[in-house]
Motif scaffolding. Structure first.
Motif, PDB file in Angstrom:
ATOM      1  N   THR A 589       0.894  -1.225   0.010  1.00  0.00           N
ATOM      2  CA  THR A 589      -0.043   0.017  -0.144  1.00  0.00           C
ATOM      3  C   THR A 589       0.968   1.350   0.057  1.00  0.00           C
ATOM      4  O   THR A 589       2.147   1.148   0.251  1.00  0.00           O
ATOM      5  CB  THR A 589      -0.832  -0.262   1.262  1.00  0.00           C
ATOM      6  OG1 THR A 589       0.042  -0.108   2.264  1.00  0.00           O
ATOM      7  CG2 THR A 589      -1.944  -1.330   1.312  1.00  0.00           C
ATOM      8  N   PRO A 590       0.504   2.289  -0.349  1.00  0.00           N
ATOM      9  CA  PRO A 590       1.298   3.704  -0.324  1.00  0.00           C
ATOM     10  C   PRO A 590       1.819   4.085   0.999  1.00  0.00           C
ATOM     11  O   PRO A 590       2.928   4.432   1.095  1.00  0.00           O
ATOM     12  CB  PRO A 590       0.004   4.794  -0.785  1.00  0.00           C
ATOM     13  CG  PRO A 590      -0.779   3.942  -1.442  1.00  0.00           C
ATOM     14  CD  PRO A 590      -1.106   2.632  -0.847  1.00  0.00           C
ATOM     15  N   ARG A 591       1.022   3.380   2.079  1.00  0.00           N
ATOM     16  CA  ARG A 591       1.694   3.894   3.534  1.00  0.00           C
ATOM     17  C   ARG A 591       2.891   2.927   3.694  1.00  0.00           C
ATOM     18  O   ARG A 591       3.758   3.188   4.366  1.00  0.00           O
ATOM     19  CB  ARG A 591       0.466   3.438   4.510  1.00  0.00           C
ATOM     20  CG  ARG A 591       1.055   3.976   5.863  1.00  0.00           C
ATOM     21  CD  ARG A 591      -0.095   4.270   7.047  1.00  0.00           C
ATOM     22  NE  ARG A 591      -1.078   5.211   6.752  1.00  0.00           N
ATOM     23  CZ  ARG A 591      -0.831   6.306   7.264  1.00  0.00           C
ATOM     24  NH1 ARG A 591       0.392   6.757   7.727  1.00  0.00           N
ATOM     25  NH2 ARG A 591      -1.550   7.359   6.856  1.00  0.00           N
ATOM     26  N   GLU A 592       2.650   1.589   3.196  1.00  0.00           N
ATOM     27  CA  GLU A 592       3.780   0.556   3.421  1.00  0.00           C
ATOM     28  C   GLU A 592       4.737   1.170   2.516  1.00  0.00           C
ATOM     29  O   GLU A 592       5.941   0.775   3.039  1.00  0.00           O
ATOM     30  CB  GLU A 592       3.168  -0.820   2.967  1.00  0.00           C
ATOM     31  CG  GLU A 592       2.209  -1.157   4.127  1.00  0.00           C
ATOM     32  CD  GLU A 592       1.551  -2.478   3.671  1.00  0.00           C
ATOM     33  OE1 GLU A 592       1.778  -2.863   2.442  1.00  0.00           O
ATOM     34  OE2 GLU A 592       1.096  -3.400   4.564  1.00  0.00           O
ATOM     35  N   LYS A 593       4.921   1.489   1.579  1.00  0.00           N
ATOM     36  CA  LYS A 593       5.769   1.880   0.660  1.00  0.00           C
ATOM     37  C   LYS A 593       6.458   3.134   1.349  1.00  0.00           C
ATOM     38  O   LYS A 593       7.898   3.087   1.367  1.00  0.00           O
ATOM     39  CB  LYS A 593       5.422   2.546  -0.874  1.00  0.00           C
ATOM     40  CG  LYS A 593       4.765   1.290  -1.441  1.00  0.00           C
ATOM     41  CD  LYS A 593       4.334   1.738  -2.948  1.00  0.00           C
ATOM     42  CE  LYS A 593       3.708   0.734  -3.860  1.00  0.00           C
ATOM     43  NZ  LYS A 593       3.214   1.353  -5.107  1.00  0.00           N
ATOM     44  N   TYR A 594       5.852   4.081   2.058  1.00  0.00           N
ATOM     45  CA  TYR A 594       6.433   5.236   2.529  1.00  0.00           C
ATOM     46  C   TYR A 594       7.269   4.591   3.723  1.00  0.00           C
ATOM     47  O   TYR A 594       8.403   5.234   3.982  1.00  0.00           O
ATOM     48  CB  TYR A 594       5.380   6.180   2.815  1.00  0.00           C
ATOM     49  CG  TYR A 594       5.946   7.343   3.808  1.00  0.00           C
ATOM     50  CD1 TYR A 594       6.727   8.379   3.300  1.00  0.00           C
ATOM     51  CD2 TYR A 594       5.581   7.292   5.415  1.00  0.00           C
ATOM     52  CE1 TYR A 594       7.213   9.279   4.216  1.00  0.00           C
ATOM     53  CE2 TYR A 594       6.321   8.289   5.943  1.00  0.00           C
ATOM     54  CZ  TYR A 594       7.156   9.197   5.507  1.00  0.00           C
ATOM     55  OH  TYR A 594       7.545  10.378   6.339  1.00  0.00           O
ATOM     56  N   GLN A 595       6.635   3.932   4.617  1.00  0.00           N
ATOM     57  CA  GLN A 595       7.361   3.198   5.738  1.00  0.00           C
ATOM     58  C   GLN A 595       8.741   2.649   5.311  1.00  0.00           C
ATOM     59  O   GLN A 595       9.576   2.650   6.133  1.00  0.00           O
ATOM     60  CB  GLN A 595       6.524   2.223   6.500  1.00  0.00           C
ATOM     61  CG  GLN A 595       5.357   2.789   7.047  1.00  0.00           C
ATOM     62  CD  GLN A 595       4.302   2.273   8.097  1.00  0.00           C
ATOM     63  OE1 GLN A 595       4.568   0.859   7.591  1.00  0.00           O
ATOM     64  NE2 GLN A 595       3.384   2.615   8.588  1.00  0.00           N
ATOM     65  N   LYS A 596       8.448   1.910   4.304  1.00  0.00           N
ATOM     66  CA  LYS A 596       9.885   1.200   3.601  1.00  0.00           C
ATOM     67  C   LYS A 596      10.858   2.154   3.238  1.00  0.00           C
ATOM     68  O   LYS A 596      12.174   1.919   3.694  1.00  0.00           O
ATOM     69  CB  LYS A 596       9.338   0.400   2.773  1.00  0.00           C
ATOM     70  CG  LYS A 596      10.399  -0.632   2.165  1.00  0.00           C
ATOM     71  CD  LYS A 596      10.569  -1.807   3.192  1.00  0.00           C
ATOM     72  CE  LYS A 596      11.495  -2.835   2.733  1.00  0.00           C
ATOM     73  NZ  LYS A 596      11.733  -4.021   3.633  1.00  0.00           N
ATOM     74  N   LEU A 597      10.366   3.078   2.621  1.00  0.00           N
ATOM     75  CA  LEU A 597      11.400   4.273   2.181  1.00  0.00           C
ATOM     76  C   LEU A 597      11.815   4.927   3.320  1.00  0.00           C
ATOM     77  O   LEU A 597      13.560   5.162   3.584  1.00  0.00           O
ATOM     78  CB  LEU A 597      10.718   5.323   1.139  1.00  0.00           C
ATOM     79  CG  LEU A 597      10.493   4.607  -0.215  1.00  0.00           C
ATOM     80  CD1 LEU A 597       9.468   5.832  -0.924  1.00  0.00           C
ATOM     81  CD2 LEU A 597      11.635   4.335  -0.687  1.00  0.00           C
ATOM     82  N   ALA A 598      11.117   5.259   4.682  1.00  0.00           N
ATOM     83  CA  ALA A 598      11.724   5.839   5.673  1.00  0.00           C
ATOM     84  C   ALA A 598      12.571   5.121   6.529  1.00  0.00           C
ATOM     85  O   ALA A 598      13.584   5.733   7.091  1.00  0.00           O
ATOM     86  CB  ALA A 598      10.374   6.154   6.335  1.00  0.00           C
ATOM     87  N   PHE A 611       7.619  20.072   5.674  1.00  0.00           N
ATOM     88  CA  PHE A 611       6.501  20.687   4.773  1.00  0.00           C
ATOM     89  C   PHE A 611       5.162  20.160   5.114  1.00  0.00           C
ATOM     90  O   PHE A 611       4.147  20.523   4.248  1.00  0.00           O
ATOM     91  CB  PHE A 611       6.837  20.205   3.289  1.00  0.00           C
ATOM     92  CG  PHE A 611       8.226  20.839   2.627  1.00  0.00           C
ATOM     93  CD1 PHE A 611       8.250  21.859   2.137  1.00  0.00           C
ATOM     94  CD2 PHE A 611       9.231  20.210   2.887  1.00  0.00           C
ATOM     95  CE1 PHE A 611       9.329  22.535   1.784  1.00  0.00           C
ATOM     96  CE2 PHE A 611      10.367  20.495   2.082  1.00  0.00           C
ATOM     97  CZ  PHE A 611      10.613  21.920   1.782  1.00  0.00           C
ATOM     98  N   GLU A 612       5.077  19.494   6.336  1.00  0.00           N
ATOM     99  CA  GLU A 612       3.640  19.061   6.707  1.00  0.00           C
ATOM    100  C   GLU A 612       2.886  18.297   5.534  1.00  0.00           C
ATOM    101  O   GLU A 612       1.602  18.779   5.282  1.00  0.00           O
ATOM    102  CB  GLU A 612       2.742  20.361   7.123  1.00  0.00           C
ATOM    103  CG  GLU A 612       3.657  21.070   8.276  1.00  0.00           C
ATOM    104  CD  GLU A 612       2.813  22.306   8.845  1.00  0.00           C
ATOM    105  OE1 GLU A 612       3.025  22.860   9.844  1.00  0.00           O
ATOM    106  OE2 GLU A 612       1.880  22.613   8.091  1.00  0.00           O
ATOM    107  N   LEU A 613       3.518  17.284   4.907  1.00  0.00           N
ATOM    108  CA  LEU A 613       2.795  16.678   3.997  1.00  0.00           C
ATOM    109  C   LEU A 613       2.210  15.266   4.765  1.00  0.00           C
ATOM    110  O   LEU A 613       2.536  15.011   5.763  1.00  0.00           O
ATOM    111  CB  LEU A 613       3.999  16.123   3.114  1.00  0.00           C
ATOM    112  CG  LEU A 613       4.824  17.096   2.424  1.00  0.00           C
ATOM    113  CD1 LEU A 613       5.868  16.381   1.579  1.00  0.00           C
ATOM    114  CD2 LEU A 613       3.937  17.968   1.523  1.00  0.00           C
ATOM    115  N   ASP A 614       1.071  15.201   3.990  1.00  0.00           N
ATOM    116  CA  ASP A 614       0.436  13.915   4.428  1.00  0.00           C
ATOM    117  C   ASP A 614       0.498  12.772   3.292  1.00  0.00           C
ATOM    118  O   ASP A 614       0.677  13.168   2.052  1.00  0.00           O
ATOM    119  CB  ASP A 614      -1.011  14.347   4.626  1.00  0.00           C
ATOM    120  CG  ASP A 614      -1.666  13.061   5.241  1.00  0.00           C
ATOM    121  OD1 ASP A 614      -1.241  12.392   5.926  1.00  0.00           O
ATOM    122  OD2 ASP A 614      -3.101  13.360   5.312  1.00  0.00           O
ATOM    123  N   ILE A 615       0.438  11.572   3.820  1.00  0.00           N
ATOM    124  CA  ILE A 615       0.384  10.455   3.074  1.00  0.00           C
ATOM    125  C   ILE A 615      -0.845  10.260   2.316  1.00  0.00           C
ATOM    126  O   ILE A 615      -2.112   9.941   2.751  1.00  0.00           O
ATOM    127  CB  ILE A 615       0.886   9.008   3.718  1.00  0.00           C
ATOM    128  CG1 ILE A 615       2.465   9.406   4.108  1.00  0.00           C
ATOM    129  CG2 ILE A 615       0.921   7.978   2.729  1.00  0.00           C
ATOM    130  CD1 ILE A 615       2.562   8.341   5.016  1.00  0.00           C
TER     131      ILE A 615
END
Length: 615
Positions: A589-598, A611-615
């Motif tokens: 999922t998009p959130r899992e992809k972000y967590q993997k990149l983080a 930048f106060e971005l949201d997923i």
């Protein structure tokens, strides 16, 4: 300045008699022409520079000659050469097939020589098939290639194949000697031999190397000058190295190796050459194998002389060390040190200073002595009836026999046997650890001797009906019962009848029906879940899960017995595979992809917060 023609073109063969090293092929072609049995599609295959194209041109010229033709007539209008490396398209082959229909203006045949035919594309091969199978009477195709395996089988089946072999070192050397004589050049036999070895069976390479060496040396070709120009290690390098090794002179050997490296030679090249040198010394030690030496007469004498000074076992050890060094050279971090260690080991063999591997100093004692030391400890001085070690079966039997005279009655003898057994068992518990430690100290050979000694005791004391509960005796008796059972087991008669996969499947179904009639329908359904395949003498079956595999394994002995009888073959075996279904892998999922990149780069999280971005 006069134009220079290289020797490969200047001395190109003009007839079959001039072709070097291919007598079998040239004689076959000559007889085929004389008897009018020449095929219309020929394939010449073999290494580079061995005469494929030359033979094709000679054959094209030969078949158009008649009684009125002269040898100088080349029939160039009847010979068409096509380089398939640059003309490998379908259009090129179509143009060729269109030309084939036109008959020759002079002579009988039009000859098409297609060089490097393996470079044709798949479509070009297919467009060429029909013409190659049914060419016009006046057309002959000669295909030449160095890589026969790249030609499609449908082309190979339409051609008469001639395999050209590598030209031997002796033939190349003799041909170079004749050329040198024609040009008035004096050449040493060993110098020409080095050129022939460098050519690796290709005459064209040998002639090119010959031109290069003549340009350097002039009219006098010496072995030293040729080796220097070709940058190869000559025989002197290896003869001198072997002399240092035989003398055990490690310092001078290492200095000599450094001189070789300073000349630009690779250490692996030196080690490989040294291994070949030792091989040549090995074959020089026997008159029957001296002919395997591919060297000149002078060098052969040097090999024979040096072979007398080295022992056979030493030669084998040096070959083994050199081969091991050559194998490990690429993976070594310090390649020079690896070669130097190899040389020092070789020299140490000669001087007798090579360190030997430490061996375990265990002397194998006689079985009777070992049995006595392990099983008979010293008798306690105060209590003579108790022993510190476990008594062997032999000692126990002797004790019973010695007491027979004191107790003649059978009932009294049985009571004595039981009493001795009870005492032995009480002492066995106290001394078990000592006995175990002693048994562990025994070598495997000693244990085997003890076992054989105990078997002898068993045979000698078969008359005794009553045995004690002594643990070693019980274990030995159990072993003997198992051995007797295996010995009395009937041996399987070996059978080797041939069978097919269809026979296996019929026997498989017959066994399934057999167990189903006996009421085992579940196991029968397991056997019916797949059709067995045959791989050599191995029967392969694929089952959906491990449970079915376990069921078949439990019934394997009965199954294999039935199949061996049905197929009349005892060599068959069974292989069971399980077809595991792989779990489906879903995309992140998009959130899992972000967590993997983080996790990979923590700076991404700081960027999101900044930048106060949201997923």
């Amino acid at each position: 300045m006069e134009h220079f023609v290289v020797s490969a073109r200047k001395y190109r063969p003009e007839n079959f008699e001039d072709v070097v090293g291919q007598k079998a092929i040239t004689n076959t072609l000559l007889k085929a022409i004389d008897s009018n049995h020449l095929a219309q599609a020929l394939l010449f295959t073999g290494p580079r520079g061995v005469g494929k194209t030359s033979c094709a041109r000679i054959l094209a010229k030969k078949i158009n000659q008649d009684a009125n033709s002269s040898d100088d007539q080349d029939f160039s209008f009847n010979i068409f050469e096509l380089d398939a490396a640059s003309n490998n398209s379908v259009d090129d082959i179509r143009n060729l097939t269109d030309q084939v229909r036109i008959p020759p203006q002079t002579g009988k045949y039009k000859v098409y020589i297609i060089d490097e035919v393996h470079m044709l594309s798949q479509s070009a091969f297919n467009a060429f098939l029909k013409t190659l199978e049914e060419p016009p009477k006046h057309a002959i195709f000669i295909l030449a290639t160095t890589e026969k395996h790249k030609i499609i089988p449908t082309i190979l089946s339409r051609c008469q194949i001639f395999d050209f072999k590598r030209i031997t070192v002796f033939d190349i050397k003799e041909h170079l000697a004749s050329i040198a004589q024609k040009e008035g050049i004096t050449a040493e036999d060993d110098a020409l031999h080095i050129i022939a070895q460098k050519a690796d069976g290709a005459m064209r390479d040998a002639l090119s190397t010959y031109d290069r060496v003549v340009s350097y040396c002039g009219n006098q070709l010496t072995r030293k000058a040729v080796a220097e120009n070709l940058n190869v290690l000559d025989y002197d390098s290896f003869f001198d190295s072997t002399d240092y090794i035989l003398a055990g002179d490690i310092p001078n050997l290492l200095v000599y190796f450094n001189q070789i490296l300073s000349k630009g030679f690779d250490g692996q090249h030196y080690v490989a050459g040294l291994a070949s040198h030792f091989r040549d010394l090995l074959v020089s030690k026997n008159p029957a194998t001296v002919e395997l030496l591919e060297v000149g007469d002078q060098t052969k004498q040097r090999y024979l002389e040096q072979a007398k000074a080295i022992d056979y076992n030493q030669l084998m050890t040096c070959i083994d060390l050199a081969s091991e060094c050559d194998f490990n050279y690429k993976n070594s971090q310090n390649q020079r040190l690896l070669v130097e260690l190899c040389l020092m080991k070789m020299a140490s063999i000669s001087s007798g200073n090579l360190p030997q591997k430490k061996k375990c100093d265990v002397s194998i004692k006689p079985a009777s002595e070992v049995t006595y030391q392990v099983q008979h400890k010293q008798i306690d001085e105060t209590e003579t009836s108790k022993k510190e070690a476990i008594h062997s079966a032999e000692t126990h039997s002797d004790l019973v026999n010695n007491k027979k005279n004191l107790y003649p009655n059978n009932h009294q003898q049985e009571e004595l046997s039981v009493k001795i057994s009870t005492e032995t068992e009480n002492q066995a518990d106290d001394q078990q650890r000592v006995s175990n430690n002693a048994n562990y100290a025994l070598d495997a050979n000693e244990k085997e001797l003890i076992s054989s000694e105990e078997k002898k005791v068993k045979v000698e004391n078969q008359s005794i009906k009553k045995t004690s509960g002594f643990s070693l005796k019980a274990i030995q008796k159990k072993k003997e019962l198992i051995a007797a059972k295996e010995k009395n087991k009937p041996k399987e008669i070996e059978r080797f009848s041939e069978f097919t996969e269809e026979d296996v499947q019929k026997a498989w179904i017959a066994y399934s029906n057999k167990i189903e009639k006996r009421g085992n329908k579940i196991l029968a359904s397991v056997y019916n879940s797949d059709i067995p395949k045959l791989n050599g003498k191995e029967i392969c079956i694929e089952l959906p899960n491990e449970t079915m595999k376990i069921s078949v394994l439990q019934d394997q002995s009965s199954l294999m017995k039935f199949l061996k009888e049905e197929l009349d073959n005892t060599e068959i075996s069974l292989e069971i595979k399980v077809n595991h279904v792989q779990e489906k892998k879903y995309a992140f999922t998009p959130r899992e992809k972000y967590q993997k990149l983080a996790e990979t780069n923590p700076a991404i999280e700081n960027l999101r917060k900044t930048f106060e971005l949201d997923i």
